[in-house]
Design an enzyme around this catalytic site. Structure first.
Site, PDB file in Angstrom:
ATOM      1  CG  HIS A 138       1.187  28.199  24.055  1.00  0.00           C
ATOM      2  ND1 HIS A 138       2.058  27.375  24.726  1.00  0.00           N
ATOM      3  CD2 HIS A 138       1.749  29.441  24.094  1.00  0.00           C
ATOM      4  CE1 HIS A 138       3.089  28.076  25.159  1.00  0.00           C
ATOM      5  NE2 HIS A 138       2.926  29.326  24.777  1.00  0.00           N
TER       6      HIS A 138
ATOM      7  CG  HIS B  48      24.750 -21.556   6.647  1.00  0.00           C
ATOM      8  ND1 HIS B  48      25.158 -20.549   5.798  1.00  0.00           N
ATOM      9  CD2 HIS B  48      25.409 -21.356   7.819  1.00  0.00           C
ATOM     10  CE1 HIS B  48      26.038 -19.783   6.426  1.00  0.00           C
ATOM     11  NE2 HIS B  48      26.210 -20.248   7.659  1.00  0.00           N
TER      12      HIS B  48
ATOM     13  NE  ARG C  97      -3.579   0.183   2.715  1.00  0.00           N
ATOM     14  CZ  ARG C  97      -4.827   0.305   2.271  1.00  0.00           C
ATOM     15  NH1 ARG C  97      -5.394  -0.698   1.622  1.00  0.00           N
ATOM     16  NH2 ARG C  97      -5.504   1.410   2.466  1.00  0.00           N
TER      17      ARG C  97
ATOM     18  CD  GLN D 176      30.550 -14.319  12.747  1.00  0.00           C
ATOM     19  OE1 GLN D 176      29.343 -14.383  12.943  1.00  0.00           O
ATOM     20  NE2 GLN D 176      31.372 -15.334  12.976  1.00  0.00           N
TER      21      GLN D 176
ATOM     22  CB  SER E  83      20.016 -12.658  12.518  1.00  0.00           C
ATOM     23  OG  SER E  83      19.639 -13.048  11.220  1.00  0.00           O
TER      24      SER E  83
ATOM     25  NE  ARG F 132      17.521 -13.011   8.650  1.00  0.00           N
ATOM     26  CZ  ARG F 132      17.930 -13.672   7.581  1.00  0.00           C
ATOM     27  NH1 ARG F 132      17.235 -13.591   6.446  1.00  0.00           N
ATOM     28  NH2 ARG F 132      19.005 -14.424   7.611  1.00  0.00           N
TER      29      ARG F 132
ATOM     30  CB  SER G 169     -17.089  10.220   6.215  1.00  0.00           C
ATOM     31  OG  SER G 169     -17.924   9.490   7.085  1.00  0.00           O
TER      32      SER G 169
ATOM     33  NE  ARG H 182      -2.513   6.073   3.714  1.00  0.00           N
ATOM     34  CZ  ARG H 182      -3.071   5.943   2.504  1.00  0.00           C
ATOM     35  NH1 ARG H 182      -2.329   6.095   1.423  1.00  0.00           N
ATOM     36  NH2 ARG H 182      -4.345   5.690   2.386  1.00  0.00           N
TER      37      ARG H 182
ATOM     38  CB  SER I 236      27.879 -16.136   6.814  1.00  0.00           C
ATOM     39  OG  SER I 236      27.975 -17.535   6.701  1.00  0.00           O
TER      40      SER I 236
END
Length: 490
Positions: free
Chosen positions: A165, A92, A26, A247, A340, A344, A295, A309, A118
């Site tokens: 305000h 894996h 959307r 790593q 991980s 993701r 509406s 939105r 990896s």
């Protein structure tokens, strides 16, 4: 329950019977969705494997040009089905794609991923994805900035009520208010530029960041290992890689980037709230299409659904920035895998949601509807109160007693306020002052004093100066961003 389960099982082939992500269905653009797509991800993995092999060949490892060509020719030809089958067996994700790539490149399969871990493909790809997504966010911000710049210049002289305000305050102009929205975006663009300038690749660092596997591959030649690290970084569009890693690349990077996205969302959220308030008092509206329904029950309504939105999606981005912060704080030693699954979800969703926000921002900024007569009406309702000090000063110059003027204005103001608030009638303060003989001013002189243009200070000049000094240079340096078009699906 058995009947229900059987029905669901039968319907599973229907795409409408399983959950889909509304961010891609959307809200976000195809461009942003592609950056986080499996195709982009795994093509980038393969580009990284090619860059690694090219660098290793250049530094003396026995790799042929024919093997490299085989790898290059299959960078975008991802055999997803084979990779999924293999992953079910080996459990894996990286090795499943090493094997799948090898099926397409039988002559080169023995040198794919040579010396790497990896995270060589996983982490380096994540950084590349975030870099490209940030660049798209920046382009959309500049597009918004350009639309707001045009809007601000068009309405730089139009007086409007300022609010503190959400209570009427000194006048500003419609264009000057837009520069406040623009100032936030300029700060955001500067921050994005800083993050992009400092962003580095993880590079070629080995299993725990010590490059031990490459010490074996290059027989202890540290200079070759450093050269390989530099080669891959430059090949992937970075000046350098991080000096040291475990790593993974430092998980603070995700936190820094999502905080930057949060800052953009905060700017957009503020704009959307301002516009919702302005639409409520009927001064400025977001675009409303010919057949749009406000509406299902109240057919007359023109709800600010785009702005609402924007607010809704902005909250997702702001809240999501906490995820990588916690991840960065809880990593153990050289790495733990509790990052991980979280990253993701949290990283892509932050980018996808913000992309949806900016699509809406572009659309609204380009087509805001101004009701100048309503704006003027609201100014004229409040300006008499604001103008009383100017009237008092002018009368004092003509010999009136300042204290007597103050008392008369107080009495007239109370009466006018009662008329407005208690009886729902118009503000007649100026008419009351005109009818009071103690004020030694003609009607024309009083009307001249309360001209709204005399109450907006330097607002028009500030618009021009701000755009010339801060906005135009950004737009001129990024003209390609002006080609961005807003995609609003619903």
């Amino acid at each position: 329950y058995k009947l229900y389960s059987r029905k669901v099982h039968i319907m599973m082939d229907n795409k409408y019977t399983t959950y889909t992500n509304p961010l891609t269905d959307r809200y976000c653009s195809k461009d942003m969705s592609y950056i986080f797509s499996p195709q982009f991800k795994f093509s980038t993995w393969r580009k990284l494997w090619v860059a690694l092999a090219e660098g290793e060949k250049e530094l003396g490892i026995n790799i042929t040009e024919e093997q490299l060509d085989e790898l290059r020719n299959n960078i975008d030809n991802i055999n997803f089905d084979e990779a999924r089958k293999i992953e079910k067996e080996v459990r894996h994700d990286v090795m499943s794609h090493v094997y799948a790539y090898g099926l397409q490149c039988p002559n080169a399969k023995g040198i794919i991923h040579l010396g790497a871990t990896s995270c060589y493909v996983g982490d380096n790809t994540d950084i590349i994805i975030m870099r490209d997504a940030l660049l798209l966010i920046k382009k959309k911000l500049i597009t918004v900035l350009n639309h707001l710049s045009n809007f601000a210049m068009k309405y730089k002289d139009m007086p409007t009520l300022g609010f503190t305000h959400f209570q009427p305050a000194q006048l500003t102009t419609v264009g000057k208010r837009a520069t406040l929205w623009m100032q936030d975006l300029v700060i955001d663009i500067e921050n994005i530029d800083f993050v992009l300038a400092k962003l580095k690749l993880r590079g070629v660092k080995g299993t725990t960041g010590t490059q031990a596997s490459f010490m074996n591959l290059f027989e202890g030649d540290e200079e070759k290992i450093k050269s390989l690290d530099t080669y891959v970084a430059e090949k992937m569009g970075f000046e350098k890689s991080y000096g040291v890693t475990g790593q993974t690349y430092p998980r603070k990077i995700d936190s820094i980037i999502l905080n930057t996205l949060s800052e953009v969302a905060q700017s957009a959220y503020k704009f959307s709230n301002d516009l919702r308030l302005l639409q409520s008092i009927k001064e400025i509206e977001e675009p409303f299409e010919k057949h749009q329904i406000g509406s299902s029950a109240m057919a007359y309504k023109r709800n600010p659904m785009r702005s609402e939105r924007m607010s809704s999606l902005s909250r997702i981005v702001i809240v999501n920035a906490l995820n990588p912060a916690i991840t960065a704080a809880t990593q153990w030693f050289e790495r733990t895998l509790d990052d991980s699954a979280n990253k993701r979800i949290s990283v892509p969703e932050a980018f996808l949601a913000l992309d949806g926000v900016l699509n809406l921002y572009i659309n609204i900024a380009e087509s805001m509807v101004i009701y100048d007569k309503v704006i003027a009406k609201h100014v004229n309702e409040e300006l008499p109160f604001m103008a009383t000090e100017n009237i008092m000063m002018e009368c004092t110059k003509r010999g009136c007693d300042r204290q007597e003027l103050h008392e008369r204005i107080r009495e007239h103001s109370m009466a006018a306020a009662k008329r407005v608030k208690g009886e729902g009638l118009s503000n007649d303060l100026i008419e009351r002052i005109m009818a009071d003989d103690y004020f030694k001013l003609t009607k024309e002189e009083i009307l001249d004093i309360i001209d709204p243009l005399k109450f907006i200070g330097r607002a028009p000049s500030q618009v021009v100066e701000f755009i010339d000094e801060y906005v135009t240079p950004i737009i001129n340096e990024n003209k390609d961003a002006l080609e961005i078009k807003s995609e609003i699906n619903v």
